[in-house]
Design a protein around this motif. Sequence first.
Motif, PDB file in Angstrom:
ATOM      1  N   PRO A 233       0.943  -1.285  -0.063  1.00  0.00           N
ATOM      2  CA  PRO A 233      -0.086  -0.031   0.041  1.00  0.00           C
ATOM      3  C   PRO A 233       1.003   1.371  -0.054  1.00  0.00           C
ATOM      4  CG  PRO A 233       0.150  -1.036   2.237  1.00  0.00           C
ATOM      5  CD  PRO A 233       0.735  -1.862   1.272  1.00  0.00           C
ATOM      6  N   MET A 234       0.229   2.190  -0.586  1.00  0.00           N
ATOM      7  CA  MET A 234       1.341   3.540  -0.763  1.00  0.00           C
ATOM      8  C   MET A 234       0.035   4.705  -0.471  1.00  0.00           C
ATOM      9  SD  MET A 234       3.229   4.249  -4.394  1.00  0.00           S
ATOM     10  CE  MET A 234       3.495   6.153  -4.512  1.00  0.00           C
ATOM     11  N   LEU A 235       0.909   5.881  -0.022  1.00  0.00           N
ATOM     12  CA  LEU A 235       0.136   7.180   0.108  1.00  0.00           C
ATOM     13  C   LEU A 235       0.986   8.174  -0.385  1.00  0.00           C
ATOM     14  CD1 LEU A 235      -1.702   7.501   3.766  1.00  0.00           C
ATOM     15  CD2 LEU A 235      -2.725   6.953   1.518  1.00  0.00           C
ATOM     16  N   THR A 236       0.368   8.990  -1.221  1.00  0.00           N
ATOM     17  CA  THR A 236       0.960  10.110  -1.941  1.00  0.00           C
ATOM     18  C   THR A 236       0.493  11.515  -1.116  1.00  0.00           C
ATOM     19  OG1 THR A 236       1.379   9.013  -4.095  1.00  0.00           O
ATOM     20  CG2 THR A 236       1.608  11.262  -4.021  1.00  0.00           C
ATOM     21  N   LEU A 237       1.410  12.172  -0.738  1.00  0.00           N
ATOM     22  CA  LEU A 237       1.071  13.362  -0.227  1.00  0.00           C
ATOM     23  C   LEU A 237       1.204  14.794  -1.135  1.00  0.00           C
ATOM     24  CD1 LEU A 237       2.821  13.548   3.327  1.00  0.00           C
ATOM     25  CD2 LEU A 237       0.793  12.657   2.915  1.00  0.00           C
ATOM     26  N   TYR A 238       0.151  15.470  -1.243  1.00  0.00           N
ATOM     27  CA  TYR A 238       0.342  16.591  -2.052  1.00  0.00           C
ATOM     28  C   TYR A 238       0.109  17.951  -1.054  1.00  0.00           C
ATOM     29  CZ  TYR A 238      -4.887  16.514  -1.795  1.00  0.00           C
ATOM     30  OH  TYR A 238      -6.278  16.727  -1.393  1.00  0.00           O
ATOM     31  N   PRO A 239       0.791  19.121  -1.336  1.00  0.00           N
ATOM     32  CA  PRO A 239       0.465  20.120  -0.604  1.00  0.00           C
ATOM     33  C   PRO A 239      -0.938  20.836  -0.596  1.00  0.00           C
ATOM     34  CG  PRO A 239       2.568  20.342  -2.109  1.00  0.00           C
ATOM     35  CD  PRO A 239       1.604  19.204  -2.535  1.00  0.00           C
ATOM     36  N   GLU A 240      -1.509  21.103   0.350  1.00  0.00           N
ATOM     37  CA  GLU A 240      -2.708  21.479   0.627  1.00  0.00           C
ATOM     38  C   GLU A 240      -3.083  22.835   1.086  1.00  0.00           C
ATOM     39  OE1 GLU A 240      -5.745  19.629   3.406  1.00  0.00           O
ATOM     40  OE2 GLU A 240      -6.838  18.941   1.599  1.00  0.00           O
ATOM     41  N   THR A 241      -1.612  23.290   1.678  1.00  0.00           N
ATOM     42  CA  THR A 241      -1.643  24.724   1.712  1.00  0.00           C
ATOM     43  C   THR A 241      -0.548  25.229   1.313  1.00  0.00           C
ATOM     44  OG1 THR A 241      -0.249  24.070   3.857  1.00  0.00           O
ATOM     45  CG2 THR A 241      -2.554  24.401   4.087  1.00  0.00           C
ATOM     46  N   GLU A 242      -0.337  26.573   1.064  1.00  0.00           N
ATOM     47  CA  GLU A 242       0.540  27.338   0.462  1.00  0.00           C
ATOM     48  C   GLU A 242       1.963  26.957   0.996  1.00  0.00           C
ATOM     49  OE1 GLU A 242       1.605  31.714  -1.220  1.00  0.00           O
ATOM     50  OE2 GLU A 242      -0.486  31.344  -0.758  1.00  0.00           O
ATOM     51  N   ASP A 243       2.371  26.709   2.012  1.00  0.00           N
ATOM     52  CA  ASP A 243       3.502  26.811   2.627  1.00  0.00           C
ATOM     53  C   ASP A 243       3.841  25.287   2.926  1.00  0.00           C
ATOM     54  OD1 ASP A 243       1.741  26.213   4.664  1.00  0.00           O
ATOM     55  OD2 ASP A 243       2.368  27.264   6.244  1.00  0.00           O
ATOM     56  N   ALA A 244       3.297  24.435   2.396  1.00  0.00           N
ATOM     57  CA  ALA A 244       3.585  22.935   2.158  1.00  0.00           C
ATOM     58  C   ALA A 244       4.393  22.642   1.081  1.00  0.00           C
ATOM     59  CB  ALA A 244       2.178  21.968   2.248  1.00  0.00           C
ATOM     60  N   GLY A 245       5.229  21.488   1.210  1.00  0.00           N
ATOM     61  CA  GLY A 245       5.991  21.410   0.244  1.00  0.00           C
ATOM     62  C   GLY A 245       7.365  20.677   0.614  1.00  0.00           C
ATOM     63  N   THR A 246       8.470  20.423  -0.433  1.00  0.00           N
ATOM     64  CA  THR A 246       9.738  19.736  -0.079  1.00  0.00           C
ATOM     65  C   THR A 246      10.307  20.191   1.059  1.00  0.00           C
ATOM     66  OG1 THR A 246       9.798  19.218  -2.361  1.00  0.00           O
ATOM     67  CG2 THR A 246      11.787  18.807  -1.265  1.00  0.00           C
TER      68      THR A 246
END
Length: 350
Positions: A233-246
Amino acid sequence: MVKKHGKKQRARQKAARTGAAYASAAAGTTHEHTPLPDMTVLTEIPYLAGQYIDTELAARLVAACRSACRPCQATLAKKLRTEQRPTLIALAVSIYATLPSPGFVASPTTQEWAPLARAARNDPSAAARAVGSAGAMDDEAASALLEDTLDHWAMVDASAEDVAELTGKVKIVHDAPPRQRPADPLAAFREAGMKVFTLDDLDLGDDVDLYHLQPNYGVYVGATNTPDGKDFPMLTLYPETEDAGTEDLERRTDWEHWGLHGMPDMDPRWRLRARIADRSLQGLVHVDAEGRNGIELWRASETVSMPDAWWDLLDRAQHVLIVGPTEPEALQDTADEGKLLAVVARVAFV
């Protein structure tokens, strides 16, 4: 008598030079596996500087593996284990310093040693432990590490282009600067003598929910395959707020930069909470030694029951691969850019 002695001496020298058995060298029946790969990359590992690396022996062994010549492999591998342990270490480091995980099929010896090789890239003390640990292995352990290492080398074609691609990746990793966490944006204020308060300093207690005051992520549900072909199983996180990211994930986690090869390390303190009653996912958190919530990257905003097949896979694996931050269709591009982070988390059923 002198002539016979000279012939024996030449045979011994040939055996020493090629790694072949003395009988084969004396009879003139040594195998030649060509083309020999260029193994000069083994001499460019910084913390092995000053140690003699037998690149010719390494090249002959790798070439024998690609030709599937078991007699030559056995003879050359034995010489490497017993007489040229630094060369064995160099071969292993050049592979396992670049891989996020040794893979589930690797031997217990390699599973235990590979993290030392990865850590050695940036930490002199870890480099000393990696070299010392491999150098002190008994013959059985060294054989296991060498066999796993050669499995990777053998997968690279003997063409100059493919060898250059592999060795180029090794050079890039060895020459790369240590990973740095993003600079603290409040550091400039502190240096100017200004008093700075953070949320941790305010001691707001449990009555204040800090989740929405931090960068947040959303998740996509999916699945992948382990190196031995099993579904996972795998979950992919994507930024939901502007300050989220690498940069945010680098600051808040110790996840690996992952290139979609093998599997990243497992960190048991990262937990994907899943509710059995309605087969829904509740959140992704990092817990402290007492099991209390620390970092919370994602929290479900509504109850959504997972598909039966995916839930059953989660139940069987008891772990999940977490990757991000990216959209699923951009997974490869994000990895190629060096911006993909990943970890294997435990599943906590509640």
